[in-house]
Design an enzyme around this catalytic site. Structure first.
Site, short mmCIF file in Angstrom:
data_model
loop_
_atom_site.label_atom_id
_atom_site.label_comp_id
_atom_site.label_asym_id
_atom_site.label_seq_id
_atom_site.Cartn_x
_atom_site.Cartn_y
_atom_site.Cartn_z
N SER A 178 48.34 33.07 46.24
CA SER A 178 49.67 32.48 46.25
C SER A 178 50.70 33.54 45.86
O SER A 178 50.68 34.03 44.73
CB SER A 178 49.67 31.32 45.25
N ILE A 198 52.58 32.53 42.80
CA ILE A 198 51.96 32.78 41.49
C ILE A 198 51.89 34.28 41.22
O ILE A 198 52.17 34.75 40.13
CB ILE A 198 50.56 32.14 41.42
N GLU A 214 46.07 49.47 35.42
CA GLU A 214 46.55 50.70 36.04
C GLU A 214 45.66 51.90 35.81
O GLU A 214 45.84 52.94 36.41
CB GLU A 214 47.95 51.02 35.50
N ALA A 215 44.68 51.77 34.89
CA ALA A 215 43.81 52.92 34.61
C ALA A 215 42.38 52.55 34.94
O ALA A 215 41.95 51.42 34.72
CB ALA A 215 43.92 53.30 33.14
N LYS A 259 42.95 60.95 36.61
CA LYS A 259 42.68 60.66 35.19
C LYS A 259 41.39 61.37 34.78
O LYS A 259 40.33 61.12 35.38
CB LYS A 259 42.54 59.14 35.00
N LEU A 309 39.53 38.53 35.97
CA LEU A 309 39.98 37.83 34.77
C LEU A 309 39.41 36.42 34.69
O LEU A 309 39.31 35.85 33.61
CB LEU A 309 41.51 37.79 34.73
N GLU A 352 39.16 51.00 27.28
CA GLU A 352 38.37 51.98 28.03
C GLU A 352 38.48 51.69 29.53
O GLU A 352 37.61 52.09 30.31
CB GLU A 352 36.91 51.96 27.57
N THR A 363 38.04 49.14 31.62
CA THR A 363 36.79 48.67 32.19
C THR A 363 36.91 47.42 33.08
O THR A 363 35.93 47.04 33.72
CB THR A 363 35.78 48.36 31.05
N ILE A 405 38.68 46.61 35.90
CA ILE A 405 38.54 46.78 37.35
C ILE A 405 37.10 47.21 37.66
O ILE A 405 36.51 46.80 38.65
CB ILE A 405 39.60 47.79 37.88
C1 LIG Z 1 47.37 43.68 29.39
C2 LIG Z 1 46.34 44.05 30.42
C3 LIG Z 1 46.12 45.39 30.74
C4 LIG Z 1 45.15 45.74 31.67
N1 LIG Z 1 44.89 47.05 31.93
C5 LIG Z 1 43.86 47.38 32.72
C6 LIG Z 1 43.51 48.73 32.96
O1 LIG Z 1 44.18 49.66 32.51
N2 LIG Z 1 42.44 48.98 33.73
C7 LIG Z 1 41.68 47.99 34.28
O2 LIG Z 1 40.67 48.28 34.93
N3 LIG Z 1 42.03 46.71 34.12
C8 LIG Z 1 43.07 46.38 33.35
N4 LIG Z 1 43.39 45.06 33.18
C9 LIG Z 1 42.68 44.04 33.92
C10 LIG Z 1 43.20 43.97 35.33
O3 LIG Z 1 44.58 43.77 35.33
C11 LIG Z 1 42.51 42.86 36.10
O4 LIG Z 1 41.14 42.95 35.93
C12 LIG Z 1 42.83 42.93 37.55
O5 LIG Z 1 44.20 43.02 37.76
C13 LIG Z 1 42.26 41.78 38.30
O6 LIG Z 1 42.94 40.62 38.02
P1 LIG Z 1 42.48 39.29 38.77
O7 LIG Z 1 42.54 39.53 40.23
O8 LIG Z 1 41.20 38.83 38.22
O9 LIG Z 1 43.57 38.23 38.34
P2 LIG Z 1 45.14 38.09 38.82
O10 LIG Z 1 45.76 39.42 39.03
O11 LIG Z 1 45.73 37.17 37.84
O12 LIG Z 1 45.01 37.40 40.22
C14 LIG Z 1 44.77 36.04 40.37
C15 LIG Z 1 44.98 35.66 41.82
O13 LIG Z 1 44.66 34.31 41.99
C16 LIG Z 1 45.72 33.68 42.70
N5 LIG Z 1 45.81 32.30 42.25
C17 LIG Z 1 45.72 31.82 40.99
N6 LIG Z 1 45.88 30.48 40.98
C18 LIG Z 1 46.06 30.11 42.27
C19 LIG Z 1 46.29 28.87 42.91
N7 LIG Z 1 46.36 27.73 42.23
N8 LIG Z 1 46.43 28.88 44.23
C20 LIG Z 1 46.36 30.01 44.96
N9 LIG Z 1 46.16 31.22 44.40
C21 LIG Z 1 46.02 31.26 43.07
C22 LIG Z 1 46.97 34.48 42.35
O14 LIG Z 1 47.95 34.32 43.33
C23 LIG Z 1 46.41 35.88 42.31
O15 LIG Z 1 46.38 36.44 43.59
C24 LIG Z 1 44.40 44.72 32.29
C25 LIG Z 1 44.66 43.37 32.02
C26 LIG Z 1 45.63 43.02 31.09
C27 LIG Z 1 45.88 41.58 30.82
#
Ligand SMILES: Cc1cc2nc3c(=O)[nH]c(=O)nc-3n(C[C@H](O)[C@H](O)[C@H](O)COP(=O)(O)OP(=O)(O)OC[C@H]3O[C@@H](n4cnc5c(N)ncnc54)[C@H](O)[C@@H]3O)c2cc1C
Length: 483
Positions: A21, A24, A31-32, A60, A312, A321, A323, A325
């Protein structure tokens, strides 16, 4: 990442639909990375220079930890080996024996030497030696990487739907049968991968899988993230600086620097956390800090019924660290290995969950080590970290090192000897003895070996170009300021 990798490996045999979405959006703060991401990009046949150009990426070589052990102290978890092993005995035993005259442990890390001089080139081996060259990962803009992979996945036949999922429909047994979109459409499928972020739309909201909370070991539960203007020199490493109740990251990209403060809300106010973050920036903020709340831990099962969760949605360990991604990458790899191509998949599901739990716990222990082994006496947050009871698995690792500098890792473990060594040493953990076999080599020969290694590493590091120069030549993004 998941859609692109599955399409690449199993493409023509599967029909993959990615629902996300734009309303959302994504969390967008990862980023690392760590070096294994190179393998993921290779699987997708991604050209490294093109990827760096498209994501404002930089190289990095490690993570610098400032003020973690005590205020005023810094060390690095540099990627790649430290020194060179001799006759079955890891290098650090020789160095430890002759420490008084052998310089710093990091004089034997080629990555550290290059990182501290802001140098980088792609080098597999130090020329005319058997010594490894540089080992690298990337910093990149996470939103740009997601968009890049989305384009790639679509080219490989993934169907993308931009819509909000309103809920899930289940079979009588409880499996997920279909997704119901807000516009009323129903999308049925055999298997679902929940990448919905912290909300865990299917794995938690629908299947109520449960969460193992680790906040009694890792107290931080909030982050404030803010980008700042790009600075010079362009450092090829992440910096993590310990603060009153957590730590601050600094991630240099081509066009800007990513910063964030990870902190424990039970021990400080959001206002104080914001104040510390802004006071520790080295350039103008480009936006207001954005808050993200989290609970450290993992989903009790990463594969429940016909749903696997990823990213997540599967859990969260703070990015100390880098980890998260990587955890996505290994979970994809595991899913490919144990793919449920027919309905009888219970043994595969159990194996998947067992391996995922072990992976998460291994990373958890490594992160706890950074907090636990500190000497910031008199600061309530750090005192609590030092005095907590740690998992047995970590206690054993520490005792093994203290006894005779032993570090044992299985070949599949994410962090290998040089990682544990640098963090344990950097955090002030000291062995009582070294391996007796180092004495099989005469003291003058040992000293000569160490001296020669130090010299080779130092000379080789000086011949490397600066990272900014390397990027300008090979992979500068348009309008990054690097070209
Ligand atoms: C503070 C912080 C720092 C971080 N730093 C690092 C780092 O340096 N290195 C690293 O490896 N990782 C890092 N991470 C983790 C990293 O950001 C995530 O692992 C990565 O971005 C993957 O996120 P995700 O896709 O699981 O979730 P999100 O990015 O939250 O994606 C969720 C997806 O689901 C979709 N979605 C959710 N609900 C619905 C719905 N109802 N209908 C349709 N679509 C929906 C959204 O649109 C989105 O596309 C960090 C995380 C945080 C919180």
């Amino acid at each position: 990442m998941t859609a692109a990798a599955l399409a690449r490996v199993l493409g023509p045999r599967l029909s993959i639909t990615l629902i996300e979405s734009s309303e959302i959006g994504i969390v967008g703060v990862g980023e690392a990375t760590i070096p294994a991401i190179g393998q993921f990009n290779k699987l997708l046949k991604i050209d490294e220079d093109d990827f760096l150009r498209q994501t404002q990426g930089t190289f990095k070589l490690g993570i610098e930890f400032v003020d973690w052990y005590e205020k005023g102290h810094a060390y690095m978890h540099a990627f790649g080996p430290v020194g060179r092993d001799l006759a079955y005995i890891p290098f650090h035993h020789y160095w430890f024996k002759d420490q008084a005259t052998a310089g710093s442990l990091w004089d034997y890390s080629f990555n550290w030497l290059a990182a501290k001089q802001a140098r980088f080139t792609r080098l597999d081996r130090i020329p005319d030696t058997p010594l490894a060259g540089l080992t690298w990962a990337f910093h990149f803009d996470a939103s740009m990487y997601a968009a890049y992979l989305s384009r790639l996945a679509r080219k490989m036949g993934v169907r993308r739907i931009d819509a909000k999922i309103a809920g899930a429909l289940q079979t009588a047994e409880g499996d997920v049968r279909a997704l119901k979109l807000e516009d009323g459409r129903e999308l049925a499928a055999d298997f679902f991968i929940d990448c919905s972020g912290f909300r865990g739309l299917l794995i938690e909201q629908t299947l109520k899988t449960g969460y193992e909370d680790w906040s009694h070991w890792l107290f931080c539960d909030r982050a404030l993230a803010v980008p700042t203007a790009r600075t010079s020199p362009l450092l090829p490493y992440t910096r993590s600086t310990a603060l009153e109740t957590g730590w601050q990251w600094r991630i240099p990209l081509q066009h800007r620097t990513g910063n964030g403060h990870v902190y424990c809300s039970a021990q400080t106010s959001d206002e104080r956390a914001r104040e510390l973050l802004l006071a520790n920036l080295d350039a103008e903020p480009l936006a207001d800090p954005r808050m993200i709340k989290f609970t450290t831990g993992r989903r009790k099962q990463l594969w429940n019924r016909n749903v696997v969760c990823m990213g997540l949605a599967s859990g969260f360990i703070e990015p100390l660290e880098s980890t998260a991604i990587h955890l996505i990458q290994v979970t994809i790899q595991r899913l490919i290995l144990l793919f449920p191509h027919h309905r009888d998949y219970e043994a595969r599901r159990l194996q998947f969950n067992r391996s995922a739990a072990a992976e998460y716990e291994y990373i958890r222990d490594f992160i706890i080590l950074h907090y636990y082994a500190n000497t910031r006496v008199g600061e309530p947050f750090w005192d609590a970290c030092r005095n907590m009871s740690i998992p047995d698995s970590l206690a054993h690792k520490l005792e093994l090192f203290r006894e005779t500098a032993g570090i044992f890792c299985a070949s599949e473990d994410l962090f290998q000897l040089s990682s544990w060594l640098q963090v344990m040493w950097g955090q002030g953990v000291r062995p009582r003895a070294t391996h007796p076999f180092v004495e099989a080599i005469a003291p003058q020969d040992r000293a000569g070996y160490l001296r020669d290694l130090r010299k080779l590493f130092a000379q080789a590091a000086q011949t490397l170009p600066g990272q900014a120069e390397f990027i300008a030549q090979h992979c500068a993004a348009p309008q990054s300021g690097t070209s």
